[in-house]
Motif scaffolding. Structure first.
Motif, PDB file in Angstrom:
ATOM      1  N   PRO A  67       0.810  -1.229   0.000  1.00  0.00           N
ATOM      2  CA  PRO A  67       0.000   0.000   0.000  1.00  0.00           C
ATOM      3  C   PRO A  67       0.838   1.271   0.000  1.00  0.00           C
ATOM      4  CG  PRO A  67      -0.835  -1.578   1.607  1.00  0.00           C
ATOM      5  CD  PRO A  67       0.497  -2.087   1.157  1.00  0.00           C
ATOM      6  N   TRP A  68       2.062   1.171   0.457  1.00  0.00           N
ATOM      7  CA  TRP A  68       2.950   2.325   0.544  1.00  0.00           C
ATOM      8  C   TRP A  68       3.855   2.449  -0.684  1.00  0.00           C
ATOM      9  CZ3 TRP A  68       2.879   5.775   4.631  1.00  0.00           C
ATOM     10  CH2 TRP A  68       2.121   5.397   5.742  1.00  0.00           C
ATOM     11  N   TYR A  69       3.743   1.521  -1.616  1.00  0.00           N
ATOM     12  CA  TYR A  69       4.728   1.460  -2.700  1.00  0.00           C
ATOM     13  C   TYR A  69       4.815   2.787  -3.461  1.00  0.00           C
ATOM     14  CZ  TYR A  69       7.447   0.069  -6.690  1.00  0.00           C
ATOM     15  OH  TYR A  69       8.439   0.004  -7.640  1.00  0.00           O
ATOM     16  N   ALA A  70       6.040   3.271  -3.588  1.00  0.00           N
ATOM     17  CA  ALA A  70       6.302   4.516  -4.304  1.00  0.00           C
ATOM     18  C   ALA A  70       7.766   4.520  -4.712  1.00  0.00           C
ATOM     19  CB  ALA A  70       5.971   5.726  -3.421  1.00  0.00           C
ATOM     20  N   SER A  71       8.242   5.653  -5.189  1.00  0.00           N
ATOM     21  CA  SER A  71       9.618   5.743  -5.675  1.00  0.00           C
ATOM     22  C   SER A  71      10.619   5.650  -4.530  1.00  0.00           C
ATOM     23  CB  SER A  71       9.826   7.053  -6.436  1.00  0.00           C
ATOM     24  OG  SER A  71       9.648   8.155  -5.565  1.00  0.00           O
ATOM     25  N   VAL A  72      11.815   5.206  -4.885  1.00  0.00           N
ATOM     26  CA  VAL A  72      12.926   5.104  -3.928  1.00  0.00           C
ATOM     27  C   VAL A  72      13.990   6.128  -4.318  1.00  0.00           C
ATOM     28  CG1 VAL A  72      14.776   3.610  -3.081  1.00  0.00           C
ATOM     29  CG2 VAL A  72      12.495   2.674  -3.463  1.00  0.00           C
ATOM     30  N   HIS A  73      14.458   6.878  -3.327  1.00  0.00           N
ATOM     31  CA  HIS A  73      15.534   7.870  -3.527  1.00  0.00           C
ATOM     32  C   HIS A  73      15.105   9.033  -4.420  1.00  0.00           C
ATOM     33  CE1 HIS A  73      18.496   4.281  -2.918  1.00  0.00           C
ATOM     34  NE2 HIS A  73      18.159   4.810  -1.752  1.00  0.00           N
ATOM     35  N   ARG A  74      13.846   9.196  -4.715  1.00  0.00           N
ATOM     36  CA  ARG A  74      13.459  10.194  -5.703  1.00  0.00           C
ATOM     37  C   ARG A  74      12.470  11.244  -5.171  1.00  0.00           C
ATOM     38  NH1 ARG A  74      16.638   6.916  -7.694  1.00  0.00           N
ATOM     39  NH2 ARG A  74      16.594   6.110  -9.836  1.00  0.00           N
ATOM     40  N   GLY A  75      11.695  10.902  -4.167  1.00  0.00           N
ATOM     41  CA  GLY A  75      10.582  11.771  -3.803  1.00  0.00           C
ATOM     42  C   GLY A  75      10.667  12.277  -2.373  1.00  0.00           C
ATOM     43  N   ALA A  76       9.917  13.359  -2.104  1.00  0.00           N
ATOM     44  CA  ALA A  76       9.880  13.951  -0.765  1.00  0.00           C
ATOM     45  C   ALA A  76       8.611  13.598  -0.008  1.00  0.00           C
ATOM     46  CB  ALA A  76      10.009  15.473  -0.871  1.00  0.00           C
ATOM     47  N   GLY A  77       7.657  12.934  -0.684  1.00  0.00           N
ATOM     48  CA  GLY A  77       6.406  12.591  -0.025  1.00  0.00           C
ATOM     49  C   GLY A  77       6.564  11.473   0.991  1.00  0.00           C
ATOM     50  N   ALA A  78       5.529  11.286   1.808  1.00  0.00           N
ATOM     51  CA  ALA A  78       5.589  10.282   2.869  1.00  0.00           C
ATOM     52  C   ALA A  78       5.782   8.882   2.304  1.00  0.00           C
ATOM     53  CB  ALA A  78       4.319  10.348   3.710  1.00  0.00           C
ATOM     54  N   LEU A  79       5.114   8.574   1.183  1.00  0.00           N
ATOM     55  CA  LEU A  79       5.247   7.240   0.599  1.00  0.00           C
ATOM     56  C   LEU A  79       6.680   6.994   0.136  1.00  0.00           C
ATOM     57  CD1 LEU A  79       1.984   7.062  -1.568  1.00  0.00           C
ATOM     58  CD2 LEU A  79       2.317   6.308   0.791  1.00  0.00           C
ATOM     59  N   SER A  80       7.226   7.949  -0.570  1.00  0.00           N
ATOM     60  CA  SER A  80       8.588   7.790  -1.081  1.00  0.00           C
ATOM     61  C   SER A  80       9.598   7.705   0.048  1.00  0.00           C
ATOM     62  CB  SER A  80       8.933   8.936  -2.024  1.00  0.00           C
ATOM     63  OG  SER A  80      10.239   8.774  -2.543  1.00  0.00           O
ATOM     64  N   ARG A  81       9.416   8.526   1.063  1.00  0.00           N
ATOM     65  CA  ARG A  81      10.371   8.487   2.183  1.00  0.00           C
ATOM     66  C   ARG A  81      10.307   7.153   2.899  1.00  0.00           C
ATOM     67  NH1 ARG A  81       8.874  11.764   5.939  1.00  0.00           N
ATOM     68  NH2 ARG A  81       7.080  12.785   4.961  1.00  0.00           N
ATOM     69  N   ARG A  82       9.104   6.607   3.068  1.00  0.00           N
ATOM     70  CA  ARG A  82       8.982   5.297   3.719  1.00  0.00           C
ATOM     71  C   ARG A  82       9.633   4.208   2.865  1.00  0.00           C
ATOM     72  NH1 ARG A  82       4.213   2.593   7.173  1.00  0.00           N
ATOM     73  NH2 ARG A  82       4.905   0.427   7.051  1.00  0.00           N
TER      74      ARG A  82
END
Length: 416
Positions: free
Chosen positions: A49-64
Motif C-alpha cells: 500500500p505504501w509502494y512509491a519511488s525510492v531515492h526520488r521523492g519527498a512525499g511520505a510514501l517515497s520516504r517510507r
C-alpha cells in the motif's frame, strides 16, 4: 454433525519460515527456485500500500520506501557479515551479481575457477581465465588451487590482479567446497576470492568474515524470497573504480549538458541504475531476518536426516545411481542428483509429476561440464552402459518432510 462455530479448532498460526505451497504437490526442486517463505510474502504485502519511488521523492510514501530499501540493504549485509568498507549491491540474482563483478575487474585480471562450477560462475569471466579440472576431493581442490596460483605468480607480470571464483555447495551434487581453506590459499598468493553462495546460503550460515572471502553472491529466489532480487557483497575498491553496470538515473551525482559531462556515484548506487527492485530487496531482507532468528542448527539437522534418508533409499535401488564428485561421505547440503538406468531422465521427471505429483529437475542443471563428467564417471564406476545422458535432481529445503522423501523413493522403485 457440523462443528459449531464457537467450538471450531483455531488454525495454527503461520510462522515466518513456513513456505507457501499447493496442497497435494510435492516440491523437491528447491535448488532451482525455492518456494516463498511466509516472511517474504508478509513483508511485501505490508509494504504494497505504501509502494512509491525510492531515492526520488519527498512525499511520505517515497520516504517510507526509501527507508525500507536502505534498511533492507543493512539487514542483508548484516546477515552475511558485511564488513566496514564492503558494498552491498542489490542485483537480480547470483548470475547478475557475478556478471557485475566480472564487469568490475581491473584490466589484466586473471580469474581462476574450477570446471565444477555452475555456468553463472564459469561464463562471466574474461578470456584468458584459468579453469582448473574437477578435483577428486576437497583437499585436492586446495592443492590444485595452490599450484595454479604459484604458477600464475611466476608469470611475466606477477603483480596483475587474480580472482578465485568458487561455489560454496555444488548445485549438482550438494557437496560442500572447502571455502575457508581456498580463501587462505588465495590470500597467501595475494589473490581475491568470490563465493557463489546461491546453493549454500539456503542451507547453512554464510559469513564473509568467517570464511574470509572478498565477495559473495546470492539469489533471493533460492533463499525463499522469489521477488527478483539478489545481492553482491564485497570490497568496495574494484566496484567504485569500475564503470557503472547500468548507466542511468540513480547511478550519477551530476549530468551536464555536454555528452561526457557525467559524474558517477560511488557506493552501491553506482551499479543500481534505474528504479530499484524495492519489493525484492524487502522480501530478501525479511527472510534473512527470519533465518537470523531461527535455530539454524535444528534446521540443518532436520535436513541432514532427510538427506540421509533419501541417499540411503537411492542406494538400495539397484537401478538408480547417485552422482557425486567427492567421496560418498563428503559433507553436503540437501541436493541429490541421480540417474535411472535405462530410462530417459526427462521421461522419468514427467512421470513423477503426472503420476505422483512430485516435482524434480532433469537435465544438466546449468553445469554442463560437471554434469557430463559425473555421468561418465557413474557409468565407469558401476560398469553400466544403460545410463542416460542427462540426470535427475531432488533438492530439499524448508517444508520438506520424510513422507515426501518416501513418496519419491516409492515412485522410483516402481520404475525398476
Amino acid at each position: 454433525m457440523p462443528t459449531r462455530p464457537d467450538t471450531a479448532p483455531t488454525p495454527a498460526p503461520s510462522r515466518p519460515l513456513d513456505v507457501l505451497g499447493v496442497p497435494g504437490e510435492i516440491n523437491l526442486d528447491h535448488a532451482a527456485s525455492a518456494p516463498c517463505a511466509r516472511a517474504a510474502a508478509d513483508a511485501v504485502a505490508e509494504l504494497l500500500p505504501w509502494y512509491a519511488s525510492v531515492h526520488r521523492g519527498a512525499g511520505a510514501l517515497s520516504r517510507r520506501c526509501t527507508l525500507a530499501y536502505e534498511q533492507a540493504r543493512q539487514t542483508v549485509g548484516d546477515f552475511f557479515g558485511a564488513r566496514i568498507g564492503d558494498h552491498v549491491v542489490f542485483t537480480r540474482n547470483t548470475t547478475d551479481a557475478l556478471n557485475l563483478l566480472g564487469r568490475s575487474l581491473p584490466a589484466g585480471t586473471t580469474v581462476v575457477t574450477f570446471a565444477a562450477e555452475h555456468h553463472a560462475n564459469l561464463l562471466p569471466w574474461p578470456r584468458g581465465s584459468v579453469r582448473l579440472p574437477v578435483p577428486t576431493d576437497p583437499a585436492a581442490a586446495v592443492r590444485d588451487l595452490a599450484a595454479a596460483l604459484t604458477e600464475l605468480r611466476r608469470g611475466s607480470n606477477p603483480a596483475l590482479p587474480v580472482l578465485v571464483a568458487v561455489t560454496g555447495a555444488s548445485n549438482v551434487t550438494g557437496e560442500r567446497w572447502p571455502v575457508a581453506e581456498l580463501a587462505r590459499v588465495a590470500h597467501r598468493h595475494s589473490a581475491r576470492i568470490v563465493l557463489d553462495a546461491a546453493q549454500l546460503a539456503p542451507h547453512a550460515p554464510v559469513d564473509l568474515g568467517t570464511l574470509d572471502v572478498d565477495y559473495l553472491a546470492v539469489s533471493g529466489h533460492k533463499l525463499y524470497a522469489p521477488f527478483g532480487a539478489g545481492v553482491l557483497i564485497g570490497r568496495s575498491d574494484w566496484l567504485d573504480d569500475a564503470p557503472p553496470y547500468l548507466a542511468g538515473g540513480g547511478a550519477t551525482s551530476h549530468v551536464g549538458s555536454a555528452t561526457h559531462d557525467v559524474t558517477w556515484s560511488t557506493g552501491p548506487a553506482r551499479h543500481e541504475g534505474g528504479t530499484p527492485n524495492l519489493l525484492g530487496a524487502v522480501a530478501l531482507a525479511a527472510v534473512c531476518g527470519a533465518l537470523a532468528d531461527a535455530d539454524r542448527a535444528a534446521l540443518a539437522a532436520h535436513e541432514q536426516a532427510l538427506l540421509t534418508r533419501l541417499r540411503t533409499g537411492i542406494a538400495a535401488l539397484p537401478h538408480v545411481v547417485e552422482l557425486r564428485t567427492f567421496g560418498p561421505d563428503a559433507p553436503r547440503v540437501g541436493i541429490v542428483s541421480f540417474v535411472v538406468a535405462g530410462r530417459d531422465s526427462s521421461e522419468v521427471a514427467a512421470r513423477l509429476a503426472a503420476e505422483h505429483h512430485i516435482g524434480v529437475r532433469d537435465g544438466l542443471f546449468c553445469a554442463h561440464p560437471l554434469a557430463r563428467r559425473l555421468l561418465a564417471e557413474a557409468a565407469d564406476r558401476t560398469g553400466r552402459r544403460d545410463l542416460p545422458p542427462t540426470a535427475l535432481r531432488a533438492s530439499l529445503g524448508l517444508g520438506s518432510t520424510a513422507a515426501q522423501v518416501d513418496r519419491l523413493l516409492a515412485a522410483l522403485a516402481e520404475l525398476g
